[in-house]
Scaffold this active site. Structure first.
Site, short mmCIF file in Angstrom:
data_model
loop_
_atom_site.label_atom_id
_atom_site.label_comp_id
_atom_site.label_asym_id
_atom_site.label_seq_id
_atom_site.Cartn_x
_atom_site.Cartn_y
_atom_site.Cartn_z
N ASP A 117 0.86 -1.19 0.00
CA ASP A 117 0.00 0.00 0.00
C ASP A 117 0.90 1.24 0.00
O ASP A 117 0.91 2.03 0.95
CB ASP A 117 -0.95 -0.03 1.20
CG ASP A 117 -2.11 0.93 1.01
OD1 ASP A 117 -2.15 1.62 -0.04
OD2 ASP A 117 -2.97 1.00 1.91
N ASN B 145 -8.08 -1.38 7.56
CA ASN B 145 -8.32 -0.34 8.56
C ASN B 145 -8.31 1.06 7.97
O ASN B 145 -8.05 2.03 8.68
CB ASN B 145 -7.36 -0.47 9.75
CG ASN B 145 -6.01 -0.98 9.33
OD1 ASN B 145 -5.71 -0.98 8.14
ND2 ASN B 145 -5.22 -1.42 10.27
N PHE C 167 -10.10 4.41 6.79
CA PHE C 167 -11.30 5.04 7.35
C PHE C 167 -11.32 6.53 7.04
O PHE C 167 -10.30 7.12 6.66
CB PHE C 167 -11.36 4.84 8.87
CG PHE C 167 -10.19 5.47 9.62
CD1 PHE C 167 -10.23 6.79 10.03
CD2 PHE C 167 -9.05 4.72 9.90
CE1 PHE C 167 -9.15 7.35 10.72
CE2 PHE C 167 -7.96 5.27 10.58
CZ PHE C 167 -8.01 6.60 11.00
N ALA C 168 -12.52 7.11 7.20
CA ALA C 168 -12.66 8.58 7.21
C ALA C 168 -13.44 8.88 8.48
O ALA C 168 -14.48 8.25 8.72
CB ALA C 168 -13.41 9.05 5.98
N GLU C 169 -12.94 9.80 9.27
CA GLU C 169 -13.51 9.96 10.61
C GLU C 169 -13.66 11.43 10.99
O GLU C 169 -12.71 12.21 10.83
CB GLU C 169 -12.57 9.26 11.60
CG GLU C 169 -13.08 9.16 13.01
CD GLU C 169 -12.21 8.19 13.81
OE1 GLU C 169 -12.47 6.97 13.78
OE2 GLU C 169 -11.24 8.66 14.43
N HIS D 162 -7.76 8.13 6.21
CA HIS D 162 -6.66 7.17 6.14
C HIS D 162 -6.90 6.25 4.95
O HIS D 162 -7.85 5.46 4.93
CB HIS D 162 -6.62 6.34 7.44
CG HIS D 162 -5.68 5.16 7.37
ND1 HIS D 162 -5.96 3.94 7.94
CD2 HIS D 162 -4.46 5.01 6.79
CE1 HIS D 162 -4.96 3.11 7.74
NE2 HIS D 162 -4.04 3.73 7.02
N ASN E 20 3.69 4.71 4.55
CA ASN E 20 4.34 3.59 3.85
C ASN E 20 5.07 4.17 2.65
O ASN E 20 4.44 4.46 1.62
CB ASN E 20 3.32 2.59 3.29
CG ASN E 20 2.53 1.87 4.35
OD1 ASN E 20 2.89 1.88 5.52
ND2 ASN E 20 1.45 1.23 3.95
N HIS F 112 2.54 5.06 13.71
CA HIS F 112 1.50 5.59 12.80
C HIS F 112 0.10 5.33 13.35
O HIS F 112 -0.89 5.64 12.72
CB HIS F 112 1.65 4.99 11.41
CG HIS F 112 1.15 3.57 11.29
ND1 HIS F 112 1.43 2.58 12.20
CD2 HIS F 112 0.38 2.97 10.34
CE1 HIS F 112 0.86 1.45 11.81
NE2 HIS F 112 0.22 1.66 10.69
N GLY G 49 -1.57 0.24 16.40
CA GLY G 49 -1.10 -1.07 15.94
C GLY G 49 -1.99 -2.18 16.49
O GLY G 49 -2.59 -2.05 17.57
N1 LIG Z 1 -9.22 6.85 14.72
C1 LIG Z 1 -9.20 5.64 14.12
N2 LIG Z 1 -8.04 4.94 14.09
C2 LIG Z 1 -8.04 3.75 13.48
C3 LIG Z 1 -9.19 3.19 12.89
N3 LIG Z 1 -8.85 1.99 12.35
C4 LIG Z 1 -7.55 1.82 12.58
N4 LIG Z 1 -7.04 2.88 13.26
C5 LIG Z 1 -5.65 3.15 13.64
O1 LIG Z 1 -4.94 3.52 12.47
C6 LIG Z 1 -3.77 2.74 12.31
C7 LIG Z 1 -3.60 2.49 10.83
O2 LIG Z 1 -2.83 1.36 10.56
P1 LIG Z 1 -2.39 0.83 9.11
O3 LIG Z 1 -1.31 -0.16 9.40
O4 LIG Z 1 -3.57 0.25 8.44
O5 LIG Z 1 -1.88 1.97 8.33
C8 LIG Z 1 -4.02 1.48 13.13
O6 LIG Z 1 -2.81 0.98 13.67
C9 LIG Z 1 -4.95 1.94 14.21
O7 LIG Z 1 -4.25 2.31 15.36
C10 LIG Z 1 -10.39 3.95 12.95
O8 LIG Z 1 -11.45 3.54 12.43
N5 LIG Z 1 -10.34 5.15 13.56
MN LIG Z 2 -2.09 2.80 6.39
#
Ligand SMILES: Nc1nc2c(ncn2[C@@H]2O[C@H](COP(=O)(O)O)[C@@H](O)[C@H]2O)c(=O)[nH]1
Ligand SMILES: [Mn+2]
Length: 486
Positions: free
Chosen positions: A163, A224, A226-228, A256, A347, A403, A406
């Site tokens: 990614d 994972n 998302f838009a928040e 994200h 990344n 980031h 995890g």
């Molecule tokens: N605020 C939110 N944080 C989230 C959500 N889903 C995941 N996460 C966090 O983002 C990182 C992204 O990790 P990646 O490896 O996919 O880049 C993950 O580690 C979580 O801590 C969410 O819905 N809302």
């Molecule tokens: Mn990511």
């Protein structure tokens, strides 16, 4: 007759390494002796794991037979070794090979042993000079996530992953927090369906050529991503917060996502064209070789595409929020609705200068850059996001930060555990979070896999980096968009 070798050692608390005591260790039953010393002298409640000064865990009789006079012995209550792990050191602490430095910046946060092994393995790859694991470190397929790698003279595409360009963009919205979340949630249609606006103009304005990956442009993708929508929970540093252009009643949008199938196709090409070269150590391209140039060109394009993708997701999101036609939105229109505050890839690979002025390739696989000001460190849809500003020269932590929180659990474990825990009421329960926010995720498996309990505790993650960042503000989710069928 049993021979007794007494050795004078210093027993150190792994968590607080200034807490230490000198003791005489007799051979035989070393584990019990060390546990006793840790309990009585270091006041540790439950000593569990024991490491040498190189970060190697001592588990066998043979391991204990190599403890030498004046050795440092680290005792942990179960957490991973904290500090610089040196692969293959001899009993005098000197490296027996030229493997790189391994740094693990985790103390409070849980770190999986497989992730640690993967991190140590990366330090043995040719050209790697430092491998840093952050508190969000977790296992990847072959290489860990939540890590950065400093590499001399070459790049390793697998240390960036598929990614390419994935990252986070934070916008301040010109809305106040008084709107009704449920009303807004109903307006949000699918951000996974193709965007039918003028893609060609959008791409062209961003210096990109159309490609067959563009059906995914403006779509959020699974996992994972998302838009928040978030509101301000606590301002910790008022002056930096204001300098960022934020006020305490602001609403922000955190997006994200990454380069979708484009980045994946770049990595697939690398792996399929590498043939026999793809050994355990991964494919690498020497600086300025034709393969390197071709990879870097595709990598850079994927990063721009990923950034555009996040921008278009934000535009579509804001159009739905304000009941506009999402096919007609433009960057100019977006500027009347929102201000972009932060936009980072976690990344990617980029060239930087090391302390000695030497150029080094910083590979980030789930690591936020720490040389571009404030970055968001999100926990999960049910946890706070910390806005943190890097402090200090950032060399030791490879110009990077965690980031996110995890994963604590694999997707399979999360799915099984969470489905079992909530059974028939799962969708209802998980559509709201403990922070009172609303979740849009119409895929049952994803809803379970991404449950807040599947992630590490974000407070632990932030406390583990407290000596290299200042917390500026803490944001609270109010509405998380993950997936909607229609
Ligand atoms: N605020 C939110 N944080 C989230 C959500 N889903 C995941 N996460 C966090 O983002 C990182 C992204 O990790 P990646 O490896 O996919 O880049 C993950 O580690 C979580 O801590 C969410 O819905 N809302
Ligand atoms: Mn990511």
């Amino acid at each position: 007759m049993e021979t007794t070798t007494n050795r004078r050692v210093t027993v150190v608390s792994n968590v607080n390494q200034t807490t230490r005591t000198v003791a005489i260790l007799r051979s035989g039953k070393e584990v019990a002796q060390i546990h006793l010393i840790a309990k009585n002298k270091l006041r540790m409640k439950k000593p569990q794991r024991i490491f040498d000064a190189s970060g190697h865990e001592l588990t066998t009789t043979l391991d204990y037979s190599t403890i030498y006079n004046d050795a440092l012995i680290y005792v942990s209550s179960g957490e991973a070794f904290i500090g610089v792990i040196r692969p293959d050191t001899n009993q005098h602490g000197a490296d027996t090979n030229t493997a790189a430095e391994v740094v693990l910046l985790a103390d409070a946060a849980f770190v999986d042993n497989d992730a640690l092994s993967q991190l140590k393995h990366t330090a043995t790859l040719t050209g790697v000079v430092r491998a840093v694991g952050y508190p969000d470190l977790c296992p990847g397929l072959r290489f860990p996530v939540g890590a950065a790698f400093l590499v001399r003279d070459r790049v390793y595409p697998e240390l960036i992953g598929g990614d390419i360009g994935c990252g986070m963009t934070l916008y301040r919205l010109n809305l106040n927090a008084n709107f009704q979340v449920e009303k807004v949630a109903n307006r949000l249609k699918s951000l996974d369906k193709e965007w039918h606006g003028d893609k060609e103009s959008f791409l062209c304005a961003n210096g990109l050529m159309p490609s067959n990956h563009d059906v995914q442009l403006g779509t959020i993708g699974g996992g994972n991503h998302f838009a928040e929508l978030q509101v301000v929970h606590q301002v910790v540093d008022q002056s930096v917060f204001e300098q960022m252009g934020l006020k305490s009643n602001d609403v922000v949008l955190l997006v994200h996502s990454g380069s979708r199938s484009l980045g994946k196709s770049v990595l697939d090409r690398v792996l399929s064209s590498s043939g026999d070269k793809r050994v355990k150590d991964g494919v690498c391209y020497l600086e300025n070789s034709p393969d390197f140039n071709s990879y870097m060109e595709s990598h850079d394009t994927a990063c721009v595409w990923a950034r555009c993708n996040r921008e278009l997701i934000a535009q579509r999101f804001c159009a739905m929020l304000t009941a506009q036609d999402e096919t007609l939105v433009s960057s100019k229109w977006m500027q009347t609705i929102a201000t972009k505050l932060i936009d980072i890839h976690h990344n990617h690979v980029e060239l930087r200068s090391e302390r000695d002025g030497e150029k080094i390739w910083v590979h980030r696989k789930g690591a936020a850059p720490s040389d571009r000001g404030v970055v968001p460190v999100p926990g999960s849809r049910g946890a706070f996001t910390y806005l943190v500003r890097p402090r200090g020269d950032q060399y030791g932590n490879a110009f990077s930060l965690p980031h996110g929180a995890g994963r604590k659990w694999t997707r399979n474990k999360a799915n099984a555990t969470v489905s079992e825990k909530y059974k028939g009421s799962m969708v209802n329960v998980l559509s709201k979070t403990d922070l009172g926010s609303t979740v849009i995720c119409e895929d049952r498996n994803l809803l379970a896999e991404e449950a807040p309990e599947a992630y590490k505790d974000i407070q632990d993650v932030v406390s583990d980096i407290s000596n290299i960042v200042d917390v500026i503000a803490i944001m609270k989710p109010i509405l998380t968009y993950k997936f909607r069928r229609e």
